[in-house]
Write an enzyme that holds these catalytic residues in place. Structure first.
Site, mmCIF file in Angstrom:
data_model
loop_
_atom_site.group_PDB
_atom_site.id
_atom_site.type_symbol
_atom_site.label_atom_id
_atom_site.label_comp_id
_atom_site.label_asym_id
_atom_site.label_seq_id
_atom_site.Cartn_x
_atom_site.Cartn_y
_atom_site.Cartn_z
ATOM 1 N N LEU A 192 0.741 -1.084 -0.168
ATOM 2 C CA LEU A 192 0.134 0.077 -0.025
ATOM 3 C C LEU A 192 0.719 1.301 -0.149
ATOM 4 C CD1 LEU A 192 -2.711 -1.133 2.537
ATOM 5 C CD2 LEU A 192 -2.888 -1.382 -0.012
ATOM 6 N N HIS A 211 -3.250 4.314 -2.397
ATOM 7 C CA HIS A 211 -4.366 3.574 -1.932
ATOM 8 C C HIS A 211 -4.904 4.177 -0.705
ATOM 9 C CE1 HIS A 211 -1.433 0.059 -3.424
ATOM 10 N NE2 HIS A 211 -2.435 0.201 -4.063
ATOM 11 N N GLY A 271 -8.754 3.783 -8.340
ATOM 12 C CA GLY A 271 -8.165 4.973 -9.009
ATOM 13 C C GLY A 271 -8.168 5.207 -10.346
ATOM 14 N N SER A 289 2.349 4.117 -7.586
ATOM 15 C CA SER A 289 2.361 2.642 -7.900
ATOM 16 C C SER A 289 3.057 1.746 -7.173
ATOM 17 C CB SER A 289 2.643 2.394 -9.369
ATOM 18 O OG SER A 289 2.771 1.109 -9.884
ATOM 19 N N SER A 290 2.603 0.400 -6.863
ATOM 20 C CA SER A 290 3.559 -0.409 -6.072
ATOM 21 C C SER A 290 4.773 -0.941 -6.808
ATOM 22 C CB SER A 290 2.712 -1.647 -5.467
ATOM 23 O OG SER A 290 1.465 -1.356 -5.072
#
Ligand code: PAF
Length: 288
Positions: A34, A38, A148, A186-187
C-alpha cells in the site's frame, strides 16, 4: 480496532449484518504494497460511508506467466499498520485457496474494452481483474467501490462489468495520486533503480506538457501524438513504448481528431519495470 477477516463466508455474513442495520459499506480492493494512492482511497471511502472495507489479495489470475507475481512486494505487516493508522474498519485478507478452490472454473470477460491499450501486452490480465473484482463484490457487498484513475482502462472495464451484470454498487473514480515530481504512485515504482526512477519522471512531464499544449495552443491531434513519442523516446532508459497516444475515453479507440474529452495514455518499460499513466484533457472547441 480493525477487524481482519480471512474467510469469504465470514466476510459475507459480516457485510450482511451491517447492511441489515442500513449501514453503507465503502470498499477499496488492493493487492497490498500500500502507498499513499491506496490510502487516499481508504480515507475517502471512510468519509463517505459508515464503514470502510479494504481487501488485500495478490490475484494470481491477473498476472501473465512472465510477469512479476513471484516478486511483487508483500509487506503485509506494514500494510496492516498503515490501514490501522487511518482507522480502516475491516481488512479482508483471504488466502488464494479460498478465492480459487481447486474446482474453480468461472471467468468474467468484458469483451472489446479488454482488447485495447494494455490488453494485447497483457493477455488474460483483464479477465483476471474482472473475475476477482466480481467475486470480491459478491463477498463484500459494498454500496460504493473506490478505484483510482491511474488504472483508467481497469476502471472503465469494471464500470462496464458492473453495468452489464447489474451489480448493485456505485463506482467512485478517484484522481491519480502523484509523487512530488509527478510520477504516478504505484507499487511497482519500488522496482526502479535510482537512475530509472529519475527517468520515469519524463512520463508526467510529457503528459502534462502536451495536455497544456492541447488546451492552450490547440495544436492538431497528429502533431501532439508525434511529439508524445518523440519526448518519450528522447529518454535513453526507456526501452520499449507499448502505447502512447490520444484515445477516446469511452471506447479506448485511438483518435485522429480531438473530442471534447480526450484520454492521453502511455504504457512503457524502463528496464524490466512496466509503467502506465494517463491524463484526461477536456477542450472547449474541437480542433480538426
Ligand atoms: O488495481 C488493483 O490493485 C487490482 O487490479 C485490483 C482491482 C485490486 C484487482 O486485483
Amino acid at each position: 480496532m480493525m477487524e481482519i477477516i480471512r474467510i469469504p463466508r465470514i466476510m459475507q455474513e459480516t457485510s450482511r449484518h451491517y447492511i441489515t442495520k442500513s449501514k453503507k459499506l465503502g470498499f477499496v480492493p488492493t493487492m497490498g504494497a500500500l502507498h499513499e494512492g491506496h490510502l487516499s482511497l481508504v480515507r475517502r471511502a471512510k468519509d463517505e460511508n459508515d464503514l470502510v472495507v479494504v481487501s488485500i489479495f495478490l490475484n494470481p489470475k491477473q498476472f501473465g506467466a512472465n510477469e512479476d507475481l513471484s516478486y511483487y512486494p508483500k509487506p503485509i505487516e506494514s500494510d496492516i499498520e498503515k490501514l490501522q493508522s487511518i482507522n480502516t474498519d475491516i481488512l479482508f485478507l483471504p488466502e488464494t485457496s479460498f478465492i480459487y478452490p481447486t474446482n474453480f472454473c468461472t471467468y468474467i470477460t468484458v469483451q472489446n474494452l479488454s482488447d485495447k491499450l494494455c490488453g494485447p501486452f497483457r493477455p488474460g490480465h483483464f479477465t483476471g481483474v474482472t473475475t476477482v473484482v466480481c467475486k470480491l463484490l459478491n463477498m463484500v457487498m459494498p454500496s460504493r467501490l473506490y478505484l483510482g484513475q491511474k488504472d483508467y482502462q481497469q476502471l472503465l472495464i469494471i464500470k462496464r462489468m458492473v453495468e452489464d451484470l447489474n451489480i448493485p454498487v456505485e463506482i467512485i473514480p478517484c484522481r491519480t495520486i502523484r509523487e512530488k515530481d509527478g510520477l504516478a504512485m504505484s507499487s511497482r515504482n519500488s522496482y526502479l533503480k535510482s537512475k530509472e526512477r529519475l527517468s520515469a519522471t519524463v512520463i508526467y512531464k510529457t503528459l502534462s506538457y502536451l495536455s497544456n499544449l492541447i488546451v492552450e495552443k490547440k495544436i492538431p491531434c497528429h502533431e501532439v501524438k508525434g511529439k508524445m513519442k518523440e519526448m518519450l523516446l528522447n529518454e535513453p532508459l526507456i526501452e520499449e513504448i507499448q502505447y502512447a497516444s490520444i484515445y477516446d475515453p469511452e471506447t479506448l479507440d485511438e483518435l485522429d481528431n480531438y473530442k471534447k474529452v480526450n484520454l492521453l495514455a502511455v504504457a512503457l518499460k524502463i528496464g524490466n519495470t512496466r509503467l502506465i499513466d494517463n491524463m484526461i484533457v477536456e477542450i472547449n472547441s474541437v480542433v480538426v
